[in-house]
Design a protein around this motif. Structure first.
Motif, PDB file in Angstrom:
ATOM      1  N   ALA A 287      17.895  -2.635  -0.085  1.00  0.00           N
ATOM      2  CA  ALA A 287      16.587  -3.000  -0.641  1.00  0.00           C
ATOM      3  C   ALA A 287      15.577  -3.236   0.478  1.00  0.00           C
ATOM      4  CB  ALA A 287      16.712  -4.261  -1.491  1.00  0.00           C
ATOM      5  N   ASN A 288      14.304  -3.083   0.141  1.00  0.00           N
ATOM      6  CA  ASN A 288      13.261  -3.489   1.068  1.00  0.00           C
ATOM      7  C   ASN A 288      13.402  -4.984   1.346  1.00  0.00           C
ATOM      8  OD1 ASN A 288      12.545  -3.275  -1.799  1.00  0.00           O
ATOM      9  ND2 ASN A 288      10.649  -4.327  -1.258  1.00  0.00           N
ATOM     10  N   PRO A 289      13.016  -5.461   2.530  1.00  0.00           N
ATOM     11  CA  PRO A 289      13.232  -6.867   2.881  1.00  0.00           C
ATOM     12  C   PRO A 289      12.512  -7.814   1.927  1.00  0.00           C
ATOM     13  CG  PRO A 289      12.626  -5.583   4.823  1.00  0.00           C
ATOM     14  CD  PRO A 289      12.419  -4.696   3.639  1.00  0.00           C
ATOM     15  N   MET A 290      13.159  -8.948   1.639  1.00  0.00           N
ATOM     16  CA  MET A 290      12.499 -10.020   0.898  1.00  0.00           C
ATOM     17  C   MET A 290      11.453 -10.647   1.818  1.00  0.00           C
ATOM     18  SD  MET A 290      11.631 -12.353  -1.171  1.00  0.00           S
ATOM     19  CE  MET A 290      12.566 -12.191  -2.673  1.00  0.00           C
ATOM     20  N   ASN A 291      10.193 -10.594   1.410  1.00  0.00           N
ATOM     21  CA  ASN A 291       9.122 -11.150   2.238  1.00  0.00           C
ATOM     22  C   ASN A 291       8.102 -11.856   1.347  1.00  0.00           C
ATOM     23  OD1 ASN A 291       7.516  -9.124   1.072  1.00  0.00           O
ATOM     24  ND2 ASN A 291       7.883  -7.711   2.762  1.00  0.00           N
ATOM     25  N   GLU A 292       7.009 -12.295   1.944  1.00  0.00           N
ATOM     26  CA  GLU A 292       6.013 -13.061   1.188  1.00  0.00           C
ATOM     27  C   GLU A 292       5.364 -12.238   0.087  1.00  0.00           C
ATOM     28  OE1 GLU A 292       3.143 -14.979   3.642  1.00  0.00           O
ATOM     29  OE2 GLU A 292       4.642 -16.066   4.818  1.00  0.00           O
ATOM     30  N   LEU A 293       5.199 -10.941   0.312  1.00  0.00           N
ATOM     31  CA  LEU A 293       4.577 -10.090  -0.706  1.00  0.00           C
ATOM     32  C   LEU A 293       5.475  -9.959  -1.931  1.00  0.00           C
ATOM     33  CD1 LEU A 293       2.978  -7.282   1.500  1.00  0.00           C
ATOM     34  CD2 LEU A 293       1.796  -9.110   0.269  1.00  0.00           C
ATOM     35  N   VAL A 294       6.769  -9.774  -1.687  1.00  0.00           N
ATOM     36  CA  VAL A 294       7.731  -9.691  -2.792  1.00  0.00           C
ATOM     37  C   VAL A 294       7.747 -11.012  -3.559  1.00  0.00           C
ATOM     38  CG1 VAL A 294      10.177  -9.463  -3.382  1.00  0.00           C
ATOM     39  CG2 VAL A 294       9.159  -7.928  -1.678  1.00  0.00           C
ATOM     40  N   ALA A 295       7.809 -12.115  -2.816  1.00  0.00           N
ATOM     41  CA  ALA A 295       7.836 -13.429  -3.464  1.00  0.00           C
ATOM     42  C   ALA A 295       6.569 -13.679  -4.273  1.00  0.00           C
ATOM     43  CB  ALA A 295       8.014 -14.513  -2.409  1.00  0.00           C
ATOM     44  N   LYS A 296       5.431 -13.266  -3.736  1.00  0.00           N
ATOM     45  CA  LYS A 296       4.154 -13.511  -4.422  1.00  0.00           C
ATOM     46  C   LYS A 296       4.092 -12.796  -5.767  1.00  0.00           C
ATOM     47  CE  LYS A 296      -0.840 -13.477  -3.675  1.00  0.00           C
ATOM     48  NZ  LYS A 296      -1.955 -13.042  -2.815  1.00  0.00           N
ATOM     49  N   GLU A 297       4.614 -11.569  -5.842  1.00  0.00           N
ATOM     50  CA  GLU A 297       4.640 -10.842  -7.112  1.00  0.00           C
ATOM     51  C   GLU A 297       5.408 -11.636  -8.163  1.00  0.00           C
ATOM     52  OE1 GLU A 297       2.783  -8.432  -7.641  1.00  0.00           O
ATOM     53  OE2 GLU A 297       2.768  -6.920  -6.059  1.00  0.00           O
ATOM     54  N   SER A 298       6.502 -12.273  -7.733  1.00  0.00           N
ATOM     55  CA  SER A 298       7.351 -13.002  -8.678  1.00  0.00           C
ATOM     56  C   SER A 298       6.739 -14.326  -9.133  1.00  0.00           C
ATOM     57  CB  SER A 298       8.718 -13.269  -8.044  1.00  0.00           C
ATOM     58  OG  SER A 298       9.368 -12.054  -7.731  1.00  0.00           O
ATOM     59  N   PHE A 299       5.733 -14.825  -8.407  1.00  0.00           N
ATOM     60  CA  PHE A 299       5.069 -16.055  -8.854  1.00  0.00           C
ATOM     61  C   PHE A 299       4.291 -15.825 -10.144  1.00  0.00           C
ATOM     62  CE2 PHE A 299       4.824 -17.743  -4.231  1.00  0.00           C
ATOM     63  CZ  PHE A 299       6.096 -18.269  -4.353  1.00  0.00           C
ATOM     64  N   ASN A 300       3.823 -14.583 -10.344  1.00  0.00           N
ATOM     65  CA  ASN A 300       3.102 -14.218 -11.564  1.00  0.00           C
ATOM     66  C   ASN A 300       1.814 -15.051 -11.678  1.00  0.00           C
ATOM     67  OD1 ASN A 300       2.568 -13.012 -14.108  1.00  0.00           O
ATOM     68  ND2 ASN A 300       4.716 -13.150 -14.713  1.00  0.00           N
ATOM     69  N   ASP A 301       1.069 -14.823 -12.735  1.00  0.00           N
ATOM     70  CA  ASP A 301      -0.134 -15.601 -12.995  1.00  0.00           C
ATOM     71  C   ASP A 301       0.254 -16.936 -13.613  1.00  0.00           C
ATOM     72  OD1 ASP A 301      -1.866 -13.363 -12.318  1.00  0.00           O
ATOM     73  OD2 ASP A 301      -1.231 -12.483 -14.229  1.00  0.00           O
ATOM     74  N   PRO A 302      -0.543 -17.988 -13.409  1.00  0.00           N
ATOM     75  CA  PRO A 302      -0.258 -19.254 -14.102  1.00  0.00           C
ATOM     76  C   PRO A 302      -0.183 -19.034 -15.612  1.00  0.00           C
ATOM     77  CG  PRO A 302      -1.953 -19.583 -12.428  1.00  0.00           C
ATOM     78  CD  PRO A 302      -1.715 -18.104 -12.511  1.00  0.00           C
TER      79      PRO A 302
END
Length: 312
Positions: A287-302
């Motif tokens: 897989a592509n590395p787990m990074n801040e961009l990947v994590a940010k997508e998973s935060f989703n909108d409030p």
């Protein structure tokens, strides 16, 4: 921890402004089957699952998670759970009674500690389902749901105390501390996980495929259709399951998975995995590395549905 009265995850219900685009995605490239539709609400089933539906879509002005639905073994267990929640000062949205969604049943709704709507149902009619064939790259069933919480351990303790969830494993790191708890209500490693996030929201919904080949074929189909791949393909250490994550048309993360670990609950002891080690997030290294961009997508909108019950 409370005695366990929940049996399994039934369905996840989403509200979206662009209803037709969302319906085209889940009922098309993602591989679910629309089984019922009524004035801006549709119900989508997984062909291999006895559940009447695994995703409900509702047309709404604002994107939100409408609810997460779990099964109970009997109406008596539903009543027992409702009484237990009332005694624990949990805010009920409805009292136990008959429901009129596909398959019927007996259940009620309430808010969890973060304000999500949770539903518990028993006596739902079993849907006519079938064995998924070799190379048929469509979801067999709903696997699990992951929820973002601004207070990871408060949410974990609430689910343990009120709903009988047990901790399977935890992801942590030297810099961030604990970031995810994997929670179970059966010998399946997790039917829910709780992720540390900046706000209450949906992290991802996961769908189980028939096997590795079907998982890869399905992942490839979604990639070829032009939908954004967030992370994968790879294999997690916690749960030992495969993963490919995509964004649906409204920015919710959805996952294809397979081979989620089944535990011996009598002998299992939770691990704390250091997710800063690459083999923890992906044993295969594909897989592509787990990074801040990947994590940010998973935060989703409030989530706009916090402590606001869905209208249906």
């Amino acid at each position: 921890m409370s005695a366990r009265l929940l049996t399994h995850l039934r369905h996840v219900d989403l509200a979206v402004p662009d209803y037709e685009k969302q319906l085209d995605f889940y009922g098309g490239v993602w591989g679910l089957t629309k089984v019922a539709e009524d004035s801006g609400i549709s119900f989508l089933a997984a062909e291999g699952s006895p559940e009447q539906y695994v995703v409900r879509l509702r047309k709404a002005e604002e994107k939100r998670l409408d609810l997460v639905s779990y099964g109970a073994a009997s109406p008596e267990d539903v009543d027992t759970l409702a009484e237990r929640l009332l005694a624990g000062d949990v805010r009920l949205i409805s009292r136990p009674g008959k429901v009129d969604t596909p398959g019927g049943g007996y259940g009620f709704r309430f808010f969890d500690v973060d304000g999500r709507t949770i539903e518990v149902l028993a006596d739902v009619e079993v849907r006519q389902h079938r064995r998924i064939e070799e190379k048929e790259a469509i979801p067999v069933k709903l696997s699990h749901v992951v929820l973002n919480s601004p207070d990871l351990n408060r949410t974990r303790e609430w689910y343990e105390r009120h709903l009988g969830f047990a901790l399977s494993d935890t992801l942590s790191s030297p810099h961030m501390g604990e970031v995810m708890h994997f929670m179970r209500i059966s010998n399946q490693h997790h039917s829910m996980a709780i992720a540390q996030g900046p706000h209450t929201s949906l992290h991802h919904i996961s769908f189980e495929m028939r096997g590795l080949d079907e998982y890869m074929r399905g992942s490839g189909r979604v990639i070829r259709a032009g939908f954004k791949k967030v992370w994968g393909p790879g294999r997690h250490m916690a749960g030992d399951n495969t993963f490919t994550y995509f964004l649906d048309p409204h920015g919710n993360t959805v996952e294809y998975t397979t081979e989620l670990e089944l535990l011996d609950e009598d002998t299992w002891h939770p691990h704390v995995y250091d997710f800063s080690r690459p083999e923890v997030t992906d044993q295969w290294g594909t897989a592509n590395p787990m990074n801040e961009l990947v994590a940010k997508e998973s935060f989703n909108d409030p989530d706009r549905g916090v402590f606001v019950a869905p209208p249906v």
